[in-house]
Motif scaffolding. Structure first.
Motif, PDB file in Angstrom:
ATOM      1  N   ALA A 166       0.812  -1.219   0.000  1.00 55.34           N
ATOM      2  CA  ALA A 166       0.000   0.000   0.000  1.00 55.34           C
ATOM      3  C   ALA A 166       0.846   1.272   0.000  1.00 55.34           C
ATOM      4  CB  ALA A 166      -0.942   0.004   1.202  1.00 55.34           C
ATOM      5  N   GLY A 167       2.008   1.226   0.596  1.00 60.26           N
ATOM      6  CA  GLY A 167       2.823   2.432   0.710  1.00 60.26           C
ATOM      7  C   GLY A 167       3.740   2.703  -0.471  1.00 60.26           C
ATOM      8  N   LEU A 168       3.759   1.838  -1.460  1.00 60.31           N
ATOM      9  CA  LEU A 168       4.681   2.018  -2.589  1.00 60.31           C
ATOM     10  C   LEU A 168       4.139   3.042  -3.584  1.00 60.31           C
ATOM     11  CD1 LEU A 168       5.731  -1.670  -3.408  1.00 60.31           C
ATOM     12  CD2 LEU A 168       6.920  -0.002  -1.964  1.00 60.31           C
ATOM     13  N   ASP A 169       5.057   3.693  -4.292  1.00 58.11           N
ATOM     14  CA  ASP A 169       4.667   4.598  -5.374  1.00 58.11           C
ATOM     15  C   ASP A 169       3.914   3.816  -6.440  1.00 58.11           C
ATOM     16  OD1 ASP A 169       5.887   6.719  -4.139  1.00 58.11           O
ATOM     17  OD2 ASP A 169       7.737   6.574  -5.310  1.00 58.11           O
ATOM     18  N   ARG A 170       2.947   4.497  -7.073  1.00 62.72           N
ATOM     19  CA  ARG A 170       2.157   3.843  -8.107  1.00 62.72           C
ATOM     20  C   ARG A 170       2.363   4.544  -9.439  1.00 62.72           C
ATOM     21  NH1 ARG A 170      -3.168   0.735  -6.160  1.00 62.72           N
ATOM     22  NH2 ARG A 170      -2.412   0.071  -4.122  1.00 62.72           N
ATOM     23  N   GLN A 171       2.464   3.732 -10.466  1.00 58.08           N
ATOM     24  CA  GLN A 171       2.575   4.241 -11.831  1.00 58.08           C
ATOM     25  C   GLN A 171       1.380   3.715 -12.617  1.00 58.08           C
ATOM     26  OE1 GLN A 171       6.345   2.906 -13.352  1.00 58.08           O
ATOM     27  NE2 GLN A 171       7.546   3.929 -11.775  1.00 58.08           N
ATOM     28  N   HIS A 172       0.501   4.613 -13.044  1.00 59.33           N
ATOM     29  CA  HIS A 172      -0.697   4.206 -13.769  1.00 59.33           C
ATOM     30  C   HIS A 172      -0.425   4.292 -15.269  1.00 59.33           C
ATOM     31  CE1 HIS A 172      -4.950   3.277 -14.089  1.00 59.33           C
ATOM     32  NE2 HIS A 172      -5.027   4.159 -15.079  1.00 59.33           N
ATOM     33  N   HIS A 173      -0.775   3.243 -15.994  1.00 59.45           N
ATOM     34  CA  HIS A 173      -0.416   3.143 -17.411  1.00 59.45           C
ATOM     35  C   HIS A 173      -1.598   3.234 -18.364  1.00 59.45           C
ATOM     36  CE1 HIS A 173       3.904   2.344 -16.919  1.00 59.45           C
ATOM     37  NE2 HIS A 173       3.545   1.817 -15.762  1.00 59.45           N
ATOM     38  N   GLY A 174      -2.728   3.697 -17.886  1.00 59.36           N
ATOM     39  CA  GLY A 174      -3.822   4.060 -18.769  1.00 59.36           C
ATOM     40  C   GLY A 174      -4.383   2.952 -19.618  1.00 59.36           C
ATOM     41  N   GLY A 175      -4.388   1.729 -19.101  1.00 63.37           N
ATOM     42  CA  GLY A 175      -4.968   0.613 -19.841  1.00 63.37           C
ATOM     43  C   GLY A 175      -4.061   0.010 -20.893  1.00 63.37           C
ATOM     44  N   ARG A 176      -2.804   0.395 -20.924  1.00 67.15           N
ATOM     45  CA  ARG A 176      -1.884  -0.120 -21.939  1.00 67.15           C
ATOM     46  C   ARG A 176      -1.557  -1.598 -21.704  1.00 67.15           C
ATOM     47  NH1 ARG A 176       0.017   5.201 -21.033  1.00 67.15           N
ATOM     48  NH2 ARG A 176       0.065   6.447 -22.962  1.00 67.15           N
ATOM     49  N   LEU A 177      -1.054  -2.212 -22.765  1.00 65.04           N
ATOM     50  CA  LEU A 177      -0.585  -3.600 -22.706  1.00 65.04           C
ATOM     51  C   LEU A 177       0.840  -3.635 -22.177  1.00 65.04           C
ATOM     52  CD1 LEU A 177      -1.072  -6.644 -23.646  1.00 65.04           C
ATOM     53  CD2 LEU A 177       0.236  -5.986 -25.687  1.00 65.04           C
ATOM     54  N   VAL A 178       1.114  -4.583 -21.295  1.00 64.30           N
ATOM     55  CA  VAL A 178       2.484  -4.841 -20.872  1.00 64.30           C
ATOM     56  C   VAL A 178       2.824  -6.289 -21.201  1.00 64.30           C
ATOM     57  CG1 VAL A 178       1.810  -5.437 -18.490  1.00 64.30           C
ATOM     58  CG2 VAL A 178       4.170  -4.733 -18.980  1.00 64.30           C
ATOM     59  N   THR A 179       4.016  -6.489 -21.726  1.00 58.26           N
ATOM     60  CA  THR A 179       4.530  -7.822 -22.025  1.00 58.26           C
ATOM     61  C   THR A 179       5.909  -7.948 -21.395  1.00 58.26           C
ATOM     62  OG1 THR A 179       5.755  -7.230 -24.041  1.00 58.26           O
ATOM     63  CG2 THR A 179       3.389  -7.744 -24.281  1.00 58.26           C
ATOM     64  N   PRO A 180       6.440  -9.155 -21.330  1.00 59.74           N
ATOM     65  CA  PRO A 180       7.874  -9.236 -21.041  1.00 59.74           C
ATOM     66  C   PRO A 180       8.641  -8.433 -22.094  1.00 59.74           C
ATOM     67  CG  PRO A 180       6.853 -11.418 -21.030  1.00 59.74           C
ATOM     68  CD  PRO A 180       5.842 -10.477 -21.613  1.00 59.74           C
ATOM     69  N   ALA A 181       9.766  -7.853 -21.724  1.00 56.51           N
ATOM     70  CA  ALA A 181      10.633  -7.262 -22.738  1.00 56.51           C
ATOM     71  C   ALA A 181      10.936  -8.329 -23.786  1.00 56.51           C
ATOM     72  CB  ALA A 181      11.917  -6.746 -22.105  1.00 56.51           C
ATOM     73  N   LEU A 182      10.992  -7.913 -25.042  1.00 52.60           N
ATOM     74  CA  LEU A 182      11.200  -8.875 -26.123  1.00 52.60           C
ATOM     75  C   LEU A 182      12.640  -9.382 -26.132  1.00 52.60           C
ATOM     76  CD1 LEU A 182       9.156  -7.176 -28.983  1.00 52.60           C
ATOM     77  CD2 LEU A 182       8.374  -8.726 -27.166  1.00 52.60           C
ATOM     78  N   ILE A 183      12.833 -10.513 -26.762  1.00 54.73           N
ATOM     79  CA  ILE A 183      14.135 -11.168 -26.833  1.00 54.73           C
ATOM     80  C   ILE A 183      14.418 -11.507 -28.285  1.00 54.73           C
ATOM     81  CG2 ILE A 183      15.480 -13.203 -26.149  1.00 54.73           C
ATOM     82  CD1 ILE A 183      13.640 -13.342 -23.636  1.00 54.73           C
ATOM     83  N   ASP A 184      15.539 -11.013 -28.801  1.00 52.17           N
ATOM     84  CA  ASP A 184      15.967 -11.390 -30.149  1.00 52.17           C
ATOM     85  C   ASP A 184      17.039 -12.461 -29.984  1.00 52.17           C
ATOM     86  OD1 ASP A 184      16.641 -11.648 -32.785  1.00 52.17           O
ATOM     87  OD2 ASP A 184      16.843  -9.501 -33.174  1.00 52.17           O
ATOM     88  N   CYS A 185      16.663 -13.706 -30.258  1.00 56.74           N
ATOM     89  CA  CYS A 185      17.525 -14.844 -29.911  1.00 56.74           C
ATOM     90  C   CYS A 185      18.455 -15.282 -31.030  1.00 56.74           C
ATOM     91  CB  CYS A 185      16.664 -16.013 -29.449  1.00 56.74           C
ATOM     92  SG  CYS A 185      15.556 -16.681 -30.713  1.00 56.74           S
ATOM     93  N   HIS A 186      18.549 -14.512 -32.125  1.00 54.30           N
ATOM     94  CA  HIS A 186      19.451 -14.901 -33.221  1.00 54.30           C
ATOM     95  C   HIS A 186      19.832 -13.653 -34.010  1.00 54.30           C
ATOM     96  CE1 HIS A 186      20.581 -18.055 -36.450  1.00 54.30           C
ATOM     97  NE2 HIS A 186      20.956 -16.883 -36.935  1.00 54.30           N
ATOM     98  N   THR A 187      21.051 -13.142 -33.792  1.00 54.39           N
ATOM     99  CA  THR A 187      21.552 -12.003 -34.572  1.00 54.39           C
ATOM    100  C   THR A 187      23.033 -12.167 -34.871  1.00 54.39           C
ATOM    101  OG1 THR A 187      22.455 -10.390 -32.966  1.00 54.39           O
ATOM    102  CG2 THR A 187      20.032 -10.539 -33.128  1.00 54.39           C
ATOM    103  N   HIS A 188      23.460 -11.384 -35.859  1.00 51.12           N
ATOM    104  CA  HIS A 188      24.875 -11.285 -36.244  1.00 51.12           C
ATOM    105  C   HIS A 188      25.233  -9.795 -36.354  1.00 51.12           C
ATOM    106  CE1 HIS A 188      24.884 -15.572 -37.928  1.00 51.12           C
ATOM    107  NE2 HIS A 188      23.594 -15.289 -37.960  1.00 51.12           N
TER     108      HIS A 188
END
Length: 400
Positions: A51-73
């Protein structure tokens, strides 16, 4: 230590496996404590201890894990725009390679660049991936084909992870091509294997890769590289069945590889072998598109056998100059008939698995707080858009 906070006003695609493919939680809250996720669930059930932590409201946006690019050169010298013209004029990928172009032309440019020049050239590429919500990127060597340049590439890749807020996973790809005028077996014995040992001793290698193809190395030669990797305690992955079927996927399965990548010419039997081995099939639509391939990977066989599927850009100067993980997701859907849920799983939880990572790729308590907040409400929009980047905020280790 970063402060703890609560994220609210979110639709969370947790990517924890469930019936809908996204693990969706509407009106979700996520508690971030330092660099980890401490709690995730319906906002209405947020425990009172937060209850005492700061809150960040994101207006209904989608959140996903950060993306991962598993194959690059993305660490390399020069470019191959001229070869792009050659292919448009009818030359095949194999014809370009046999004429002295392809990988070998990039080898020449990479050998001629200093480590700092390679680093400076790669920074805009890493920045482009970060700007699309990527939190982890895999980077391969393989454009040196000699001791000093392979190490130079891997050092530059490691430096990228120190200079930018992104996690870099390195793969030693010494078995990428045979240097001009050299016997393949002699190259493996006198350059590739000793260089792998040196790179491992310097702490530059997270995994070992190879290119198993008629224009590169056969299964027996790759097996020798994999035997050395096994002796050093390193996991393996493989470019397999991209242009033909010569047994690379079965070899990857035999060695319980983290992933078999490309796999256009894989078979149902290969899919069964990958499933039994727990190996991820990484599809790379950028290369399929660029070299005008016509045989798509056997996605239905992978589904039927329960093979996890990942998606990568394969960002490289020749066969896949693709700098957008979001476009790779769209292409996997449009070219390979992957579903949007499969594409997002392929750039989150399955991409993490393809890199042997267990602390990212899903949103749940105890995982790293690597998140992407998007200006969309439906996760299918991430694969639907073409040339659109709806990223609002990328959070890396709890820090926006």
């Amino acid at each position: 230590m970063e402060p703890s906070y609560v994220m609210t006003g979110l639709t969370a695609a947790t990517m924890v496996q469930d019936a809908d493919g996204y693990g969706l939680q509407r009106d979700a809250a996520i508690v971030v404590a330092d660099d980890k996720i401490d709690w995730v669930g319906p906002a209405s059930e947020l425990p009172s201890r937060y209850a005492g932590l700061d809150r960040q409201h994101h207006g209904g946006r989608l959140v996903t894990p950060a993306l991962i690019d598993c194959h690059t050169h993305i660490v390399h010298g020069g470019n191959r725009a001229r070869e792009f013209e050659m292919r448009l004029n009818g030359a095949s990928y194999e014809e370009v390679a046999r004429a002295g172009g392809g990988i070998i032309s990039t080898v020449t440019a990479t050998r001629g660049a200093t480590e700092d020049e390679l680093l400076q050239a790669a920074l805009p590429r890493i920045d482009a991936l970060i700007a699309q919500g990527v939190g982890v990127v895999e980077i391969k060597s393989g454009y040196g084909l000699d001791h000093d340049t392979e190490l130079k590439m891997l050092r530059a890749a490691r430096a990228l992870g120190r200079l930018r807020p992104i996690r870099v996973v390195t793969s030693f790809l010494g078995a990428h091509a045979v240097p001009s005028g050299m016997d393949a077996d002699v190259y493996i014995d006198t350059i590739c294997l000793p260089t792998l040992e040196a790179a491992h001793a310097e702490g530059l290698v997270d995994a070992v890769d190879g290119f198993c193809e008629g224009i590169a190395f056969d299964t027996a030669q790759i097996a020798r590289v994999f035997d050395k990797a096994r002796a050093l305690g390193l996991p393996v992955k493989l470019h397999a069945e991209q242009l033909s079927h010569i047994g690379g996927t079965a070899l990857a399965a035999k060695y319980a590889a983290l992933s078999a990548d490309h796999v256009e010419y894989a078979t149902a039997a290969d899919a069964a072998a990958l499933a039994a081995a727990g190996t991820v099939a990484v599809v790379l639509p950028g290369a399929f598109y660029t070299i005008h391939e016509t045989q798509a990977p056997p996605l239905q066989a992978f589904r039927d056998h329960g093979v996890p599927m990942a998606v990568g850009t394969d960002w490289n100067p020749g066969s896949s100059p693709l700098g957008s993980i979001l476009l790779a997701m769209n292409m996997a859907c449009t070219l390979f008939r992957m579903t949007p849920a499969e594409a997002l799983a392929g750039t989150t939880r399955n991409a993490a698995r393809a890199l042997g990572l267990t602390d990212c790729g899903v949103i749940k308590a105890g995982m790293r707080a690597d998140l992407a907040v998007w200006n969309v409400s439906d996760p299918a929009e991430l694969s639907y858009g073409i040339g659109i980047n709806p990223l609002n905020t990328r959070i890396f280790g709890g820090v926006a």
